[in-house]
Design an enzyme around this catalytic site. Structure first.
Site, PDB file in Angstrom:
ATOM      1  N   ILE A 102       0.845  -1.101   0.099  1.00 48.16           N
ATOM      2  CA  ILE A 102      -0.085  -0.028   0.042  1.00 48.16           C
ATOM      3  C   ILE A 102       0.667   1.400   0.260  1.00 48.16           C
ATOM      4  O   ILE A 102       1.862   1.215   0.597  1.00 48.16           O
ATOM      5  CB  ILE A 102      -0.849  -0.082   1.144  1.00 48.16           C
ATOM      6  CG1 ILE A 102      -1.919   1.190   1.137  1.00 48.16           C
ATOM      7  CG2 ILE A 102      -0.217  -0.192   2.339  1.00 48.16           C
ATOM      8  CD1 ILE A 102      -3.130   1.039   2.302  1.00 48.16           C
ATOM      9  N   CYS A 103       0.410   2.441  -0.603  1.00 47.24           N
ATOM     10  CA  CYS A 103       0.785   3.696  -0.559  1.00 47.24           C
ATOM     11  C   CYS A 103       2.132   3.365  -1.429  1.00 47.24           C
ATOM     12  O   CYS A 103       2.248   3.340  -2.662  1.00 47.24           O
ATOM     13  CB  CYS A 103       1.193   4.022   0.589  1.00 47.24           C
ATOM     14  SG  CYS A 103       1.599   5.769   0.929  1.00 47.24           S
ATOM     15  N   ALA A 104       3.189   4.005  -0.818  1.00 47.11           N
ATOM     16  CA  ALA A 104       4.597   3.954  -1.487  1.00 47.11           C
ATOM     17  C   ALA A 104       5.012   2.729  -1.732  1.00 47.11           C
ATOM     18  O   ALA A 104       6.205   2.283  -2.772  1.00 47.11           O
ATOM     19  CB  ALA A 104       5.521   4.893  -1.057  1.00 47.11           C
ATOM     20  N   HIS A 123       0.594   5.390  -4.100  1.00 46.19           N
ATOM     21  CA  HIS A 123       0.350   6.730  -3.808  1.00 46.19           C
ATOM     22  C   HIS A 123       0.896   7.401  -4.807  1.00 46.19           C
ATOM     23  O   HIS A 123       1.760   7.402  -5.622  1.00 46.19           O
ATOM     24  CB  HIS A 123       1.462   6.920  -2.438  1.00 46.19           C
ATOM     25  CG  HIS A 123       1.080   8.202  -1.904  1.00 46.19           C
ATOM     26  ND1 HIS A 123       1.613   9.506  -2.296  1.00 46.19           N
ATOM     27  CD2 HIS A 123       0.329   8.573  -0.825  1.00 46.19           C
ATOM     28  CE1 HIS A 123       1.000  10.415  -1.586  1.00 46.19           C
ATOM     29  NE2 HIS A 123       0.212   9.952  -0.730  1.00 46.19           N
ATOM     30  N   SER A 149      -2.578  -0.866  -3.092  1.00 46.13           N
ATOM     31  CA  SER A 149      -3.509   0.323  -2.886  1.00 46.13           C
ATOM     32  C   SER A 149      -2.770   1.556  -2.634  1.00 46.13           C
ATOM     33  O   SER A 149      -1.560   1.627  -2.682  1.00 46.13           O
ATOM     34  CB  SER A 149      -3.997  -0.091  -1.360  1.00 46.13           C
ATOM     35  OG  SER A 149      -5.333   0.520  -0.945  1.00 46.13           O
TER      36      SER A 149
END
Length: 183
Positions: A102-104, A123, A149
Site C-alpha cells: 500500500i501507498c509507496a 500513492h 492500494s
C-alpha cells in the site's frame, strides 16, 4: 486458516500497517507483525512506537500464506533496501502466495520485478516506480496474487481486499458491518 506476515520498518505509516493487522484479526485470520529493524520495537513515520510480534530473524516465513508491505516514508525505502524483504516477496510471488503493498510500498514490488504485466496502483507520485505495471488510479487493485492500494485513506479497503482474498466477499461484508464502514 491463512497465516499472513506484515513487514514493519522504522518510518512506516502506522495506519496502513495497523489497520491491516486489526481487520485481518477481526476476520479471524492470523497475522504477525515482522520488524526489519533487528528489534521488535518499531517507530512509525509519525513517532508512534509499537512492538512487532517477531523480528525478521525469528519469523517463520514458510508458515505464511501471504506477506504485506505498508508504506510510509522512510519506511518504504527501508523495505526496498532490506535483503530479507526482497527475498521473501520474490519467493511468495513465484509460489503464487499473496503479496500486498500500500501507498509507496508498491514501488518495492516494482523494484523487485513483481509487477511485470500486472495492473497496480500506488500513492500519487510513485507511478513511475511500478516498473512493468499498468497503473490504475483506483483505491485498491487486485491482480492475481498481487494486491496494491493508494494510501492511508484506502487502508480499510485494502485490508478488506486481503480478507476477501483469503476468505470471501461475505466475510468482508461482515467486517464492514462491524466497522460501520460502507464499502
Amino acid at each position: 486458516m491463512a497465516r499472513i506476515g506484515i513487514f514493519m520498518a522504522d518510518g512506516c505509516e502506522e495506519v496502513e500497517g495497523l489497520t491491516v493487522v486489526d481487520i485481518v484479526r477481526r476476520a479471524k485470520l492470523e497475522i504477525e507483525m515482522i520488524s526489519i529493524t533487528g528489534s521488535r520495537e518499531v517507530k512509525s513515520s509519525h513517532g508512534v512506537t509499537f512492538m512487532a510480534d517477531h523480528t525478521k530473524d525469528d519469523a517463520d516465513f514458510g508458515s505464511y500464506d501471504g506477506i504485506v508491505l505498508p508504506g510510509g516514508m522512510p519506511g518504504t525505502v527501508h523495505l526496498g533496501e532490506d535483503e530479507t524483504v526482497g527475498k521473501v516477496i520474490r519467493e511468495f510471488a513465484s509460489e503464487g502466495k499473496l503479496v500486498a503493498a500500500i501507498c509507496a510500498a508498491p514501488s518495492v514490488l516494482g523494484q523487485a520485478g513483481l509487477l511485470n504485466g500486472k495492473r497496480a496502483t500506488c500513492h500519487p507520485g510513485f507511478e513511475e516506480k511500478l516498473e512493468g505495471a499498468e497503473f490504475l488510479a483506483q483505491p485498491v487493485v487486485h491482480d492475481g496474487n498481487i494486491i496494491t492500494s493508494r494510501g492511508m485513506g484506502t487502508a480499510i479497503a485494502f485490508a478488506l481486499e486481503i480478507v476477501r482474498y483469503f476468505l470471501d466477499d461475505e466475510a468482508a461484508k461482515k467486517i464492514c458491518t462491524g466497522l460501520v464502514y460502507d464499502n
